[in-house]
Design an enzyme around this catalytic site. Structure first.
Site, PDB file in Angstrom:
ATOM      1  N   GLU A 180       0.899  -1.061   0.027  1.00  0.00           N
ATOM      2  CA  GLU A 180       0.061   0.026   0.067  1.00  0.00           C
ATOM      3  C   GLU A 180       0.729   1.092   0.080  1.00  0.00           C
ATOM      4  OE1 GLU A 180       0.860   1.442   3.089  1.00  0.00           O
ATOM      5  OE2 GLU A 180       1.940  -0.127   3.507  1.00  0.00           O
ATOM      6  N   GLU A 328       4.730  -0.513   1.204  1.00  0.00           N
ATOM      7  CA  GLU A 328       4.651  -0.592  -0.435  1.00  0.00           C
ATOM      8  C   GLU A 328       4.658  -2.044  -0.832  1.00  0.00           C
ATOM      9  OE1 GLU A 328       8.377   1.301  -1.996  1.00  0.00           O
ATOM     10  OE2 GLU A 328       7.946   3.194  -1.105  1.00  0.00           O
TER      11      GLU A 328
END
Length: 362
Positions: A180, A328
């Site tokens: 994310e 991420e």
């Protein structure tokens, strides 16, 4: 309440089955006759057995790996809960697409297909190559003052994730990482963690992107106020509705990851959760349908204190512990070669019988 989102979830999980206990038993038995002392490969044996229980007759096929990185903004960022301004979400999406971020380097190194999904960035991207446009709205609302999402928006975000899980199945992908990007999302994850686990906000709230002591204390106070607003009666003996938790505190990327995790489990696809934020999504998915647990791996344990709490709550042991807190999907992708290694050992090692090696006498 939550009629639309509940309907979506019901459709996703209707055919979900737990990983096969029969295949798990077979895997354990096979591991015990490989040319090594029993259990000497430690957690690698647990990983291999779990993967075999998920993949069953497909256990010997090579893994096809992908990472799905969901990006969204949070209205709560207006309260100064992050060291970075909210426009960094948009800027980092462009960096992902330009292949300049840490996740790009790791995904390329380990041959992991990269998917960047805009599910709620507060910006307009003009037909940017490589971006999956699944925007539900331009960021959540400020959860300090109102619910982060409507039920219809929550349902749409869940469907974004489940739809991508269906696409992954069509592509033949068998190991998915969830990651994310979203300024303010550790605040949402801390609120989710506190409500689901009944742990004090101070225990589950960290520095996020690097807050100083004063800013971290203000962040804690804001989360306390958010929980008091939306869940004033939550106590040790209550079981909060996970969909209502998700609707009230967000975010859109957490909802989309929840949908992907549920959808992947429903298609018997293994999922590697990354850090604090993606594990918050995993915890929501687990609260909705506990059978999802058998399809989950924890890529690593991050520096965020709430992450350890969530891992213990779900019952996951992290594969790695590298003091990371980037997000991420980096920790999840780093763990993928270890999962691959476990499967290669399982598939390619000789047995005592085939190698003509004597087994232990005791």
């Amino acid at each position: 309440m939550n009629t639309a989102s509940r309907s979506v979830v019901s459709r996703i999980v209707v055919a979900m089955e737990s990983p096969s206990e029969l295949w798990l038993t077979r895997a354990r038995a096979h591991l015990d006759v490989l040319t090594k002392p029993p259990g000497s490969l430690g957690k690698l044996e647990d990983i291999a057995a779990q993967m075999v229980s998920i993949r069953q007759e497909d256990f010997a096929e090579p893994l096809r790996k992908a990472v799905y990185l969901f990006a969204a903004d949070h209205g709560i960022a207006a309260e100064g809960v992050s060291a970075y301004p909210s426009e960094v979400t948009r800027q980092m999406v462009l960096n992902f697409l330009a292949k300049g971020a840490a996740i790009n380097v790791l995904a390329n190194l380990h041959h992991v297909e990269m998917n960047v999904v805009d599910v709620g960035v507060d910006a307009h991207f003009c037909a940017v190559d490589g971006l999956l446009n699944r925007k539900v709205r331009r960021g959540t609302r400020n959860m300090l003052h109102e619910a982060a999402m409507s039920d219809a928006e929550l349902a749409q975000a869940l469907e974004v994730g489940s739809g991508l899980a269906n696409e992954a199945k069509t592509k033949g992908q068998s190991l998915l990482a969830v990651g994310e990007m979203g300024i303010g999302n550790t605040t949402a994850a801390s609120a989710i963690t506190s409500v689901l686990t009944h742990k004090p906000v101070g225990v589950v709230t960290g520095k996020g992107t690097g807050l100083d002591v004063g800013a971290q204390e203000r962040k804690r106070q804001i989360i306390e106020a958010v929980i008091q607003k939306h869940f004033p009666t939550v106590g040790l003996n209550s079981r909060p509705d996970p969909l209502e938790v998700l609707r009230c505190v967000g975010g859109l990327e957490i909802a989309a990851m929840t949908g992907l995790i549920l959808g992947a489990a429903g298609s018997a696809i293994a999922v590697v959760a990354d850090g604090f934020i993606s594990t918050a999504a995993a915890a929501i998915a687990y609260a909705i349908e506990p059978r999802v647990r058998g399809y989950l791996f924890a890529g690593h344990q991050s520096e965020e204190p709430g992450h350890r709490v969530l891992l213990e709550h779900i019952g996951l042991e992290p594969i790695l512990s590298l003091n990371m807190r980037l997000g991420e999907g980096t920790g999840a992708v780093l763990a993928m070669p270890i999962i691959e290694s476990a499967m290669c050992l399982y598939n390619e090692m000789a047995t005592f019988t085939s190698a003509g090696v004597s087994e232990a006498k005791l």
